[in-house]
Design a protein around this motif. Structure first.
Motif, mmCIF file in Angstrom:
data_model
loop_
_atom_site.group_PDB
_atom_site.id
_atom_site.type_symbol
_atom_site.label_atom_id
_atom_site.label_comp_id
_atom_site.label_asym_id
_atom_site.label_seq_id
_atom_site.Cartn_x
_atom_site.Cartn_y
_atom_site.Cartn_z
ATOM 1 N N ASN A 1 8.602 34.673 2.756
ATOM 2 C CA ASN A 1 7.260 34.290 3.216
ATOM 3 C C ASN A 1 6.279 35.455 3.093
ATOM 4 O O ASN A 1 5.123 35.268 2.731
ATOM 5 N N PHE B 1 5.337 35.735 -0.465
ATOM 6 C CA PHE B 1 4.394 34.654 -0.808
ATOM 7 C C PHE B 1 2.967 35.037 -0.415
ATOM 8 O O PHE B 1 2.021 34.847 -1.180
ATOM 9 N N SER C 1 -0.238 35.851 -3.066
ATOM 10 C CA SER C 1 -1.458 35.034 -3.066
ATOM 11 C C SER C 1 -2.706 35.880 -3.312
ATOM 12 O O SER C 1 -3.773 35.348 -3.600
ATOM 13 N N ARG D 1 -0.418 25.564 0.349
ATOM 14 C CA ARG D 1 0.968 25.082 0.347
ATOM 15 C C ARG D 1 1.086 23.603 0.014
ATOM 16 O O ARG D 1 2.136 23.013 0.211
#
Length: 350
Positions: free
Chosen positions: A99, A102, A106, A195
């Motif tokens: 996570n 991620f 981004s 998401r």
């Protein structure tokens, strides 16, 4: 006698001198800007390669953490309580790390997916600041709401007041453009950390295709017999989407304020787990819309059996409505089941 310079020329020279000073400052600022851009580009490359390396090593460590207890058992000497606790802490951190990657990615440039590459080419669509990401996301939400209201009004006028094939074509062209634009914008948002995934992305591709097929359907008895049913369905869908946009945006705002949702999460046409609180009243509206898609599908399949049915659009539209029904219905049921299951588990732990 001293030669006196005209007042107008003096003013011009003074202004030019001031402008020259500002221009030199601008050149220096621009030079620093280009230098920082090079530094940013270098840091982006460094971060991307570091994340890639970390992922590879994390996979190896994860494998070691799984195999560790097995090796202890084989050696007949179980790990001490302290070691077992430490290992569990490491495992939890390993689970949380993807996570974190991620979130980092981004804000880093990445290659466009197949769809964006076909539409935009190899253009970097990564927005590098939180402000620009939120601004783009908010603009997407506004675009979706404004176009939904416009489609609601258009379908209302076509259904109740006018019956011209030309206006129907404009309405269907607007639907094609709307869904195609949504797919592009959503792909850009996904690249920037949203998401939204799975069926709710594919749903827009199918809807764009369906609208395009209806746009090419020639005027005739079969088109006229299905026209009002399709317009009524479009009117209902737009109404439900307006309801969803209003309630989901309020729900997302609350959840973001509580820190329970990611800031780049979007409102969607379907039902997702985070909508459960206060939004379950939307479920009957959604299921009614899903079964209307099934009704459209069956009507078109019956139409395709008629001896005077020569248009290929009838069967293709029927299949498209069947795909929409199955995707929407089963995805919504799966989400509701999952939510009920997690609620039961929570009540048992309490």
């Amino acid at each position: 006698k001293d030669h006196k310079m005209p007042r107008g020329l003096t003013d011009v020279l003074e202004e030019w001198k001031c402008l020259e000073g500002e221009y030199e400052q601008l050149q220096e600022t621009h030079r620093m800007y280009l230098q920082k851009l090079d530094e940013i580009s270098s840091l982006q490359t460094k971060c991307t390669s570091s994340i890639s390396r970390q992922r590879k090593r994390l996979k190896e460590v994860s494998q070691l953490a799984r195999d560790g207890p097995i090796l202890f058992i084989r050696c007949s000497t179980g790990p001490s309580e302290e070691d077992a606790k430490t290992l569990n802490v490491v495992k939890e951190k390993i689970k949380a790390r993807p996570n974190a990657f991620f979130e980092m990615e981004s804000f880093l440039p990445k290659e466009n997916g197949l769809y964006l590459s076909l539409v935009l080419g190899n253009v970097n669509v990564t927005l590098l600041s939180k402000q620009s990401k939120f601004a783009y996301k908010d603009e997407y939400e506004k675009f979706k709401l404004y176009l939904t209201v416009l489609l609601l009004l258009f379908s209302f006028i076509c259904y109740f007041f006018v019956s011209y094939r030309f206006l129907d074509a404009i309405f269907n062209f607007l639907l094609v453009w709307y869904y195609c634009t949504l797919t592009i914008r959503e792909s850009i948002l996904i690249t920037n950390g949203s998401r939204i995934k799975g069926w709710w992305v594919f749903h827009h591709y199918v809807s764009a295709f369906l609208s395009g097929v209806i746009l090419t359907w020639p005027d005739g008895n079969l088109y006229k017999s299905f026209r009002n049913q399709f317009l009524a369905y479009s009117l209902y869908q737009s109404f439900v989407q307006c309801l969803q946009c209003y309630y989901q945006s309020g729900c997302l705002y609350r959840l973001r304020a509580l820190g329970e949702r990611h800031n780049m999460d979007l409102t969607v046409e379907g039902f997702q787990s985070w909508m459960w609180k206060g939004l379950t009243f939307l479920l009957p509206f959604l299921f009614f819309g899903h079964f209307w898609q099934l009704f459209n599908c069956l009507s078109l399949f019956r139409m395709a059996q008629l001896p005077d049915c020569k248009e290929w659009q009838v069967m293709v539209c029927g299949l498209s409505f069947l795909i929409l029904f199955m995707g929407n219905f089963f995805t919504t049921v799966a989400v509701v089941r999952q939510k009920l299951k997690t609620r039961k588990q929570k009540s048992k732990t309490l």
